[in-house]
Design an enzyme around this catalytic site. Structure first.
Site, PDB file in Angstrom:
ATOM      1  N   GLY A 183      50.766  39.961  41.171  1.00  0.00           N
ATOM      2  CA  GLY A 183      51.932  39.819  41.238  1.00  0.00           C
ATOM      3  C   GLY A 183      52.589  40.910  41.543  1.00  0.00           C
ATOM      4  O   GLY A 183      53.051  40.242  42.702  1.00  0.00           O
ATOM      5  N   THR A 184      52.000  41.641  41.768  1.00  0.00           N
ATOM      6  CA  THR A 184      52.599  42.309  42.845  1.00  0.00           C
ATOM      7  C   THR A 184      52.836  42.744  44.049  1.00  0.00           C
ATOM      8  O   THR A 184      53.396  42.654  44.699  1.00  0.00           O
ATOM      9  CB  THR A 184      51.605  43.870  42.519  1.00  0.00           C
ATOM     10  OG1 THR A 184      51.367  44.993  41.023  1.00  0.00           O
ATOM     11  CG2 THR A 184      51.851  45.266  43.516  1.00  0.00           C
TER      12      THR A 184
ATOM     13  N   GLN B 272      56.785  37.408  33.144  1.00  0.00           N
ATOM     14  CA  GLN B 272      56.553  37.692  31.868  1.00  0.00           C
ATOM     15  C   GLN B 272      57.543  36.352  31.443  1.00  0.00           C
ATOM     16  O   GLN B 272      56.989  35.611  30.798  1.00  0.00           O
ATOM     17  CB  GLN B 272      56.474  38.436  31.748  1.00  0.00           C
ATOM     18  CG  GLN B 272      56.583  39.562  31.860  1.00  0.00           C
ATOM     19  CD  GLN B 272      54.624  40.342  31.001  1.00  0.00           C
ATOM     20  OE1 GLN B 272      54.828  39.304  30.267  1.00  0.00           O
ATOM     21  NE2 GLN B 272      54.276  40.986  31.693  1.00  0.00           N
TER      22      GLN B 272
ATOM     23  N   GLY C  10      48.237  34.884  37.066  1.00  0.00           N
ATOM     24  CA  GLY C  10      48.228  34.120  36.333  1.00  0.00           C
ATOM     25  C   GLY C  10      47.402  34.809  35.015  1.00  0.00           C
ATOM     26  O   GLY C  10      47.392  34.207  33.486  1.00  0.00           O
ATOM     27  N   HIS C  11      47.151  35.977  35.233  1.00  0.00           N
ATOM     28  CA  HIS C  11      46.254  36.141  33.577  1.00  0.00           C
ATOM     29  C   HIS C  11      47.676  36.882  33.113  1.00  0.00           C
ATOM     30  O   HIS C  11      47.174  37.537  31.500  1.00  0.00           O
ATOM     31  CB  HIS C  11      45.638  37.699  34.397  1.00  0.00           C
ATOM     32  CG  HIS C  11      46.703  38.814  34.531  1.00  0.00           C
ATOM     33  ND1 HIS C  11      46.913  40.473  32.970  1.00  0.00           N
ATOM     34  CD2 HIS C  11      47.382  39.218  35.215  1.00  0.00           C
ATOM     35  CE1 HIS C  11      47.701  41.155  34.036  1.00  0.00           C
ATOM     36  NE2 HIS C  11      47.644  40.606  35.204  1.00  0.00           N
TER      37      HIS C  11
ATOM     38  N   THR D  84      39.441  34.912  52.455  1.00  0.00           N
ATOM     39  CA  THR D  84      39.046  34.011  51.754  1.00  0.00           C
ATOM     40  C   THR D  84      39.353  34.048  50.718  1.00  0.00           C
ATOM     41  O   THR D  84      38.977  34.656  49.724  1.00  0.00           O
ATOM     42  CB  THR D  84      37.218  33.939  51.939  1.00  0.00           C
ATOM     43  OG1 THR D  84      36.481  34.096  52.962  1.00  0.00           O
ATOM     44  CG2 THR D  84      36.529  32.953  51.063  1.00  0.00           C
TER      45      THR D  84
ATOM     46  N   ASN E  28      59.004  43.249  31.628  1.00  0.00           N
ATOM     47  CA  ASN E  28      57.702  43.338  30.608  1.00  0.00           C
ATOM     48  C   ASN E  28      57.800  43.878  29.290  1.00  0.00           C
ATOM     49  O   ASN E  28      56.583  44.113  28.994  1.00  0.00           O
ATOM     50  CB  ASN E  28      56.988  43.398  31.994  1.00  0.00           C
ATOM     51  CG  ASN E  28      57.316  45.360  32.644  1.00  0.00           C
ATOM     52  OD1 ASN E  28      58.585  44.771  32.808  1.00  0.00           O
ATOM     53  ND2 ASN E  28      56.402  45.788  32.084  1.00  0.00           N
TER      54      ASN E  28
ATOM     55  N   CYS F 200      50.898  48.924  33.860  1.00  0.00           N
ATOM     56  CA  CYS F 200      50.665  49.666  35.569  1.00  0.00           C
ATOM     57  C   CYS F 200      51.454  50.941  34.828  1.00  0.00           C
ATOM     58  O   CYS F 200      51.486  51.502  36.059  1.00  0.00           O
ATOM     59  CB  CYS F 200      52.053  48.859  36.444  1.00  0.00           C
ATOM     60  SG  CYS F 200      50.749  47.548  37.052  1.00  0.00           S
TER      61      CYS F 200
END
Length: 380
Positions: free
Chosen positions: A73-74, A180, A201-202, A238, A152, A326
């Site tokens: 996301g960052t 979020q 995603g996490h 990749t 968040n 963070c």
């Protein structure tokens, strides 16, 4: 006897679900491959990525062609800002808010050093931006408006549609950090006045280390890296096939039962808050009670050192936090809560609890008892 872990820090990260882990292992094992390879194994890997893009697009209500996979996301946040400032000469300006995620705060600090003007809209005591303030701040030099959809730390939901309509009327692109919000709000992003949207995603049970950026018009998007033609050249290197595949599966699972999952997380959150407020004196909720995402609760424990309480809870098997993962290791109090008008002491006395579909009512009952005892001891 090993202590049971009760994990109430799901805004920091969620655990990948068993079905997600199974998909990840599949593409790390018998269905491995480099998507850039010009043979059948590469084609198989490309198919996994294409399917994941479709799954994520379905979750947010987007055409899959408008989604670019990134590493976090960052990175998605930074990419939106870079895209709108890289070719600008004098007069470039960005409007954002005082409560954005640290990845945006620090990107703004960097841009200021490079002669980009930064305006930050204030929030009220409930954590909400006033759209009228945005109307006043916009001018001919504004290149981007960026407002976090869901905070968040507090879970407060900003009026993104109204903000987007103001931006659209002024011809200024809108970016929203939806880390979020994704998987916790119903979305139909293509019908909304949003130009850039960042995802990680996490936060909804995918692996860590994979994100995405939605761009309504990819002519607005610019790569920050240079190399191969992966992700149409917008994110060369990749692809993280296991992460992307896992995020796709997590998105599919969330979309398939979204309303029920939102309702369950809200029930957990509301039960927790009601018990805290009923059974633990000197407590209150930070943030707009009726405009918050389903899973987030930020509680002020007056007269209690929140840092000490987080540590004591951890020693009792309960995982929670005071702010974003963070910024957890910074010694300063939460800048989000301070921007909402809390004193330094109140900010230090506040703790974030965030729930997931894996949590239970029994866990909440257990944690309330632990908090009652610890707050009594700490106040003594």
């Amino acid at each position: 006897m090993k202590q049971k872990e009760i994990y109430f820090d799901n805004n920091a990260t969620t655990r990948p679900l068993p079905e997600v882990r199974e998909e990840v292992l599949k593409v790390m094992g018998p269905e491995f491959g480099n998507p850039s390879s010009a043979h059948s194994t590469g084609a198989r890997a490309r198919k996994h990525i294409s399917h994941a893009r479709d799954q994520l697009a379905e979750l947010i209500g987007s055409d899959s062609s408008k989604i670019t996979f990134t590493g976090s996301g960052t990175e998605s946040n930074n990419m939106a800002f870079y895209s709108r400032t890289r070719d600008k000469q004098n007069g470039c300006e960005i409007i954002t808010t005082t409560v954005e995620h640290s990845s945006i705060q620090k990107m703004c600090n960097f841009l200021k050093l490079n002669d980009v003007s930064i305006k930050k809209l204030r929030v009220d005591s409930e954590g909400l931006v006033n759209p009228d303030d945005l109307k006043e701040a916009l001018n001919g030099s504004t290149s981007l408006v960026s407002v976090q959809w869901v905070n968040n730390e507090t879970g407060v939901i900003q009026p993104i549609t109204e903000i987007g309509e103001i931006c659209r009327a002024s011809g200024v692109p809108l970016h929203t950090d939806a880390a979020q919000a994704t998987g916790k709000l119903e979305m139909n992003i293509q019908e909304m006045p949003v130009d850039f949207l960042s995802i990680t995603g996490h936060k909804f049970h995918s692996p860590q280390g994979v994100g995405a950026i939605y761009c309504k018009d990819k002519f607005l998007l610019a790569p920050m890296l240079f190399g191969g033609f992966q992700e149409e050249g917008f994110h060369p290197g990749t692809e993280n096939v296991p992460g992307i595949t896992g995020m796709g599966k997590a998105a599919e699972m969330r979309k398939s039962d979204l309303q029920n999952l939102i309702a369950r997380m809200k029930d957990l959150r509301d039960r927790f808050e009601a018990m805290v407020l009923d059974f633990i004196p000197g407590t209150s909720v930070n943030g707009y009670r009726n405009k918050r995402v389903c899973n987030t609760s930020n509680i002020l424990f007056r007269g209690v050192d929140g840092r000490r309480l987080v540590k004591e809870l951890d020693q009792n098997g309960v995982r929670c936090s005071q702010s974003s993962a963070c910024t957890n290791y910074e010694s300063a109090p939460s800048y989000v809560l301070m921007a909402m008008g809390l004193s330094e002491e109140e900010a230090y006395s506040s703790i974030r609890f965030s729930f997931s579909v894996e949590n239970t009512y029994e866990e909440i009952d257990s944690v309330i008892e632990i908090i009652r005892k610890l707050t009594d001891d700490l106040r003594k």
